[in-house]
Design a protein around this motif. Structure first.
Motif, PDB file in Angstrom:
ATOM      1  N   HIS A  12       2.327 -13.723  10.426  1.00 44.88           N
ATOM      2  CA  HIS A  12       1.138 -13.968   9.598  1.00 44.88           C
ATOM      3  C   HIS A  12       1.314 -13.391   8.200  1.00 44.88           C
ATOM      4  CE1 HIS A  12      -1.454 -15.628  12.723  1.00 44.88           C
ATOM      5  NE2 HIS A  12      -0.951 -14.735  13.555  1.00 44.88           N
ATOM      6  N   ALA A  13       0.762 -14.095   7.212  1.00 46.93           N
ATOM      7  CA  ALA A  13       0.873 -13.648   5.822  1.00 46.93           C
ATOM      8  C   ALA A  13      -0.193 -12.642   5.441  1.00 46.93           C
ATOM      9  CB  ALA A  13       0.802 -14.860   4.887  1.00 46.93           C
ATOM     10  N   GLY A  14      -1.365 -12.671   6.101  1.00 41.74           N
ATOM     11  CA  GLY A  14      -2.442 -11.744   5.770  1.00 41.74           C
ATOM     12  C   GLY A  14      -3.537 -12.368   4.940  1.00 41.74           C
ATOM     13  N   VAL A  15      -3.786 -13.656   5.125  1.00 34.12           N
ATOM     14  CA  VAL A  15      -4.773 -14.373   4.320  1.00 34.12           C
ATOM     15  C   VAL A  15      -6.198 -13.910   4.609  1.00 34.12           C
ATOM     16  CG1 VAL A  15      -5.789 -16.659   3.905  1.00 34.12           C
ATOM     17  CG2 VAL A  15      -3.300 -16.401   4.114  1.00 34.12           C
ATOM     18  N   TYR A  16      -6.518 -13.656   5.873  1.00 31.50           N
ATOM     19  CA  TYR A  16      -7.915 -13.548   6.297  1.00 31.50           C
ATOM     20  C   TYR A  16      -8.528 -12.160   6.149  1.00 31.50           C
ATOM     21  CZ  TYR A  16      -6.018 -17.556   8.859  1.00 31.50           C
ATOM     22  OH  TYR A  16      -5.372 -18.712   9.207  1.00 31.50           O
ATOM     23  N   TYR A  17      -7.734 -11.134   5.952  1.00 32.79           N
ATOM     24  CA  TYR A  17      -8.183  -9.782   6.232  1.00 32.79           C
ATOM     25  C   TYR A  17      -8.828  -9.117   5.022  1.00 32.79           C
ATOM     26  CZ  TYR A  17      -5.002 -11.255   9.793  1.00 32.79           C
ATOM     27  OH  TYR A  17      -4.378 -12.016  10.742  1.00 32.79           O
ATOM     28  N   GLN A  18      -9.773  -8.236   5.325  1.00 31.45           N
ATOM     29  CA  GLN A  18     -10.536  -7.542   4.284  1.00 31.45           C
ATOM     30  C   GLN A  18      -9.592  -6.794   3.349  1.00 31.45           C
ATOM     31  OE1 GLN A  18     -13.880  -7.640   3.799  1.00 31.45           O
ATOM     32  NE2 GLN A  18     -13.647  -6.358   1.991  1.00 31.45           N
ATOM     33  N   PRO A  19      -9.653  -7.068   2.040  1.00 32.83           N
ATOM     34  CA  PRO A  19      -8.773  -6.356   1.104  1.00 32.83           C
ATOM     35  C   PRO A  19      -8.926  -4.848   1.237  1.00 32.83           C
ATOM     36  CG  PRO A  19      -9.830  -8.213   0.008  1.00 32.83           C
ATOM     37  CD  PRO A  19     -10.466  -8.103   1.368  1.00 32.83           C
ATOM     38  N   GLY A  20      -7.789  -4.159   1.282  1.00 30.93           N
ATOM     39  CA  GLY A  20      -7.783  -2.713   1.424  1.00 30.93           C
ATOM     40  C   GLY A  20      -7.776  -2.233   2.853  1.00 30.93           C
ATOM     41  N   SER A  21      -8.002  -3.116   3.829  1.00 32.50           N
ATOM     42  CA  SER A  21      -7.991  -2.722   5.229  1.00 32.50           C
ATOM     43  C   SER A  21      -6.560  -2.479   5.698  1.00 32.50           C
ATOM     44  CB  SER A  21      -8.641  -3.803   6.095  1.00 32.50           C
ATOM     45  OG  SER A  21      -7.856  -4.990   6.062  1.00 32.50           O
ATOM     46  N   LEU A  22      -6.449  -1.765   6.848  1.00 32.02           N
ATOM     47  CA  LEU A  22      -5.124  -1.575   7.427  1.00 32.02           C
ATOM     48  C   LEU A  22      -4.490  -2.916   7.761  1.00 32.02           C
ATOM     49  CD1 LEU A  22      -5.673   1.462   9.854  1.00 32.02           C
ATOM     50  CD2 LEU A  22      -4.595   1.479   7.594  1.00 32.02           C
ATOM     51  N   LYS A  23      -5.284  -3.840   8.281  1.00 25.78           N
ATOM     52  CA  LYS A  23      -4.740  -5.159   8.608  1.00 25.78           C
ATOM     53  C   LYS A  23      -4.134  -5.833   7.388  1.00 25.78           C
ATOM     54  CE  LYS A  23      -7.025  -7.029  12.724  1.00 25.78           C
ATOM     55  NZ  LYS A  23      -7.813  -8.161  13.238  1.00 25.78           N
ATOM     56  N   ALA A  24      -4.857  -5.824   6.275  1.00 20.78           N
ATOM     57  CA  ALA A  24      -4.360  -6.480   5.069  1.00 20.78           C
ATOM     58  C   ALA A  24      -3.071  -5.827   4.589  1.00 20.78           C
ATOM     59  CB  ALA A  24      -5.425  -6.440   3.972  1.00 20.78           C
ATOM     60  N   ARG A  25      -3.050  -4.502   4.552  1.00 17.30           N
ATOM     61  CA  ARG A  25      -1.863  -3.790   4.075  1.00 17.30           C
ATOM     62  C   ARG A  25      -0.687  -3.956   5.016  1.00 17.30           C
ATOM     63  NH1 ARG A  25      -4.241   1.773   4.298  1.00 17.30           N
ATOM     64  NH2 ARG A  25      -2.028   2.340   4.355  1.00 17.30           N
ATOM     65  N   PHE A  26      -0.928  -3.729   6.299  1.00 21.02           N
ATOM     66  CA  PHE A  26       0.167  -3.743   7.261  1.00 21.02           C
ATOM     67  C   PHE A  26       0.696  -5.155   7.486  1.00 21.02           C
ATOM     68  CE2 PHE A  26      -1.296   0.361   9.625  1.00 21.02           C
ATOM     69  CZ  PHE A  26      -0.990   1.091   8.484  1.00 21.02           C
ATOM     70  N   CYS A  27      -0.172  -6.160   7.426  1.00 23.25           N
ATOM     71  CA  CYS A  27       0.298  -7.523   7.609  1.00 23.25           C
ATOM     72  C   CYS A  27       1.179  -7.948   6.442  1.00 23.25           C
ATOM     73  CB  CYS A  27      -0.889  -8.481   7.758  1.00 23.25           C
ATOM     74  SG  CYS A  27      -0.420 -10.135   8.263  1.00 23.25           S
ATOM     75  N   ARG A  28       0.747  -7.650   5.228  1.00 21.34           N
ATOM     76  CA  ARG A  28       1.552  -7.997   4.054  1.00 21.34           C
ATOM     77  C   ARG A  28       2.917  -7.311   4.110  1.00 21.34           C
ATOM     78  NH1 ARG A  28      -1.769  -6.314   0.488  1.00 21.34           N
ATOM     79  NH2 ARG A  28      -0.810  -4.271   0.245  1.00 21.34           N
ATOM     80  N   ASP A  29       2.926  -6.012   4.432  1.00 21.91           N
ATOM     81  CA  ASP A  29       4.194  -5.290   4.546  1.00 21.91           C
ATOM     82  C   ASP A  29       4.989  -5.745   5.773  1.00 21.91           C
ATOM     83  OD1 ASP A  29       3.310  -3.890   2.350  1.00 21.91           O
ATOM     84  OD2 ASP A  29       2.773  -2.073   3.472  1.00 21.91           O
ATOM     85  N   GLY A  30       4.261  -6.163   6.808  1.00 23.92           N
ATOM     86  CA  GLY A  30       4.921  -6.542   8.049  1.00 23.92           C
ATOM     87  C   GLY A  30       5.727  -7.817   7.950  1.00 23.92           C
TER      88      GLY A  30
END
Length: 403
Positions: free
Chosen positions: A53-71
């Protein structure tokens, strides 16, 4: 007697990533992974859609957004380093009407806040790129990819073992006790004594956390994601992953077409309440799991809040034609005969007492334990950053010094 410096409970991709990074950061640290099944990665890791996943859906600044982008970058780097197959085929989020087009533009704005580069397509460009897909517009997400996460997890296990870490299979944890000198784990009919513990329990995360005295303000509620597989003749029906525009009022992403690393295409998943934490079939029912859910106020509240959508998902589960209708909104050439059986997955979803779903990753700890309590999608994509985050917490909380 101390059997290990750190015991990691859970042989899914998050637990194995954590063990891998602990053995890398602290050479000589005795790490033992306990997995209740006879093989690794048999639950959420081995039953997901295989999407990076690229991280399109996740709240900016959340762990999901950060970790998905880095992941995304970390997962691809790991695959390249170890010769594992992957493909960045990209994803199209398809709008089928004016309301979805409006939500699509809001999603585009959020993705930009998350630092992602997306391309907005009109209907003509969408049809040019995907002749079998119908829509009034789409977002193209180029960084989305596909991989076999069970294969990635098994490679992580190999890395752990080459560094001296140990993995014990068929070792279900039945009790954990923490004292001033360490943690005692009853598992697989034996006893393990460790200085510290990291628990990545997935579908059993809340029960394992309770054993260690974590103050539980959530419970795990299982949702089954059911898939179909298209016949080989339709392996080329799409060139990208095809997703609907998600409805923000609903907690899941909707049925999509996914090209798999095995060169076939799946349709799904839906999101149906499961009547067992490991309930991969509709007929799987655990009286204990059902009783715990019904007794929990958060479950009752979330069911009331999403009753209409929940009943609709159940009806879609029971009717292949209803399920097909979800796909035909954007892929009208599909037929009911083309929906072939494919294994389902079960998502471990943390639910708070007030009935809200925990959307972000959730990590809790005690004096000698760290617990990954909520790690739904995109946990597989984010597994390396999650493992790094947990290793950081272990180092900070337990006073470990990296080599």
């Amino acid at each position: 007697m101390i059997d290990a410096d750190i015991v990691v409970v859970g042989g899914g991709i998050v637990g194995l990533s954590t063990a891998m990074q602990l053995t890398e950061r602290f050479p000589g640290l005795e790490v033992l992974v306990l997995e209740k099944e006879a093989a690794l990665a048999t639950h959420q890791t081995g039953h997901n859609s295989g999407v990076i996943h690229a991280g399109v859906y996740y709240q900016p600044g959340s762990l999901k957004a950060r970790f998905c982008r880095d992941g995304v970058a970390a997962t691809i780097a790991f695959c390249r380093e170890h010769g594992l197959p992957f493909e960045q085929c990209g994803k199209l989020l398809v709008a089928t009407d004016a309301a979805e087009l409006e939500r699509m533009d809001a999603l585009l704005a959020r993705s930009r806040d998350n630092g992602l580069a997306l391309e907005r397509l009109d209907a003509a460009e969408l049809r040019r790129r995907e002749p079998n897909i119908a829509g009034v517009g789409a977002l193209f997400v180029p960084s989305t990819g596909i991989v076999d996460y069970a294969q990635v997890a098994r490679k992580m296990a190999e890395v752990v073992q080459t560094r001296g870490g140990r993995i014990r299979l068929s070792a279900p944890v039945t009790a954990m006790r923490e004292d001033a000198n360490g943690v005692t784990v009853e598992a697989g009919g034996g006893t393990v004594r460790a200085r510290r513990a990291v628990v990545c329990g997935g579908l059993m995360a809340d029960r394992l956390a309770r054993m260690c005295g974590v103050d539980l303000d959530f419970r795990i509620v299982p949702f089954r994601g059911e898939y179909y597989r298209l016949p080989p003749a339709r392996n080329d029906v799409v060139s990208h992953l095809i997703y609907p525009i998600p409805d923000p009022a609903l907690p899941f992403l909707g049925v999509h077409l996914t090209r798999m690393i095995g060169r076939y295409v799946t349709v799904g998943p839906n999101a149906v309440l499961a009547f067992a934490r490991e309930g991969y079939r509709f007929a799987d029912v655990s009286p204990r799991d059902v009783a715990e859910m019904v007794a929990y106020s958060g479950f009752r509240r979330v069911i009331r809040a999403h009753l209409a959508s929940g009943l609709s998902e159940m009806a879609n589960s029971l009717s292949k034609r209803r399920y097909l209708a979800l796909c035909r909104r954007y892929c009208p050439s599909l037929t009911v005969e083309e929906l072939l059986p494919h294994p389902a997955g079960v998502r471990a979803q943390a639910v708070m007492a007030d009935g809200t779903l925990v959307h972000d990753f959730l990590v809790r700890q005690t004096a000698r334990t760290v617990h990954v309590c909520n790690a739904p999608s995109p946990a597989a994509t984010s597994s390396i950053p999650i493992g790094r985050h947990v290793a950081d917490q272990v180092a900070d909380s337990f006073g470990l010094k990296a080599a």
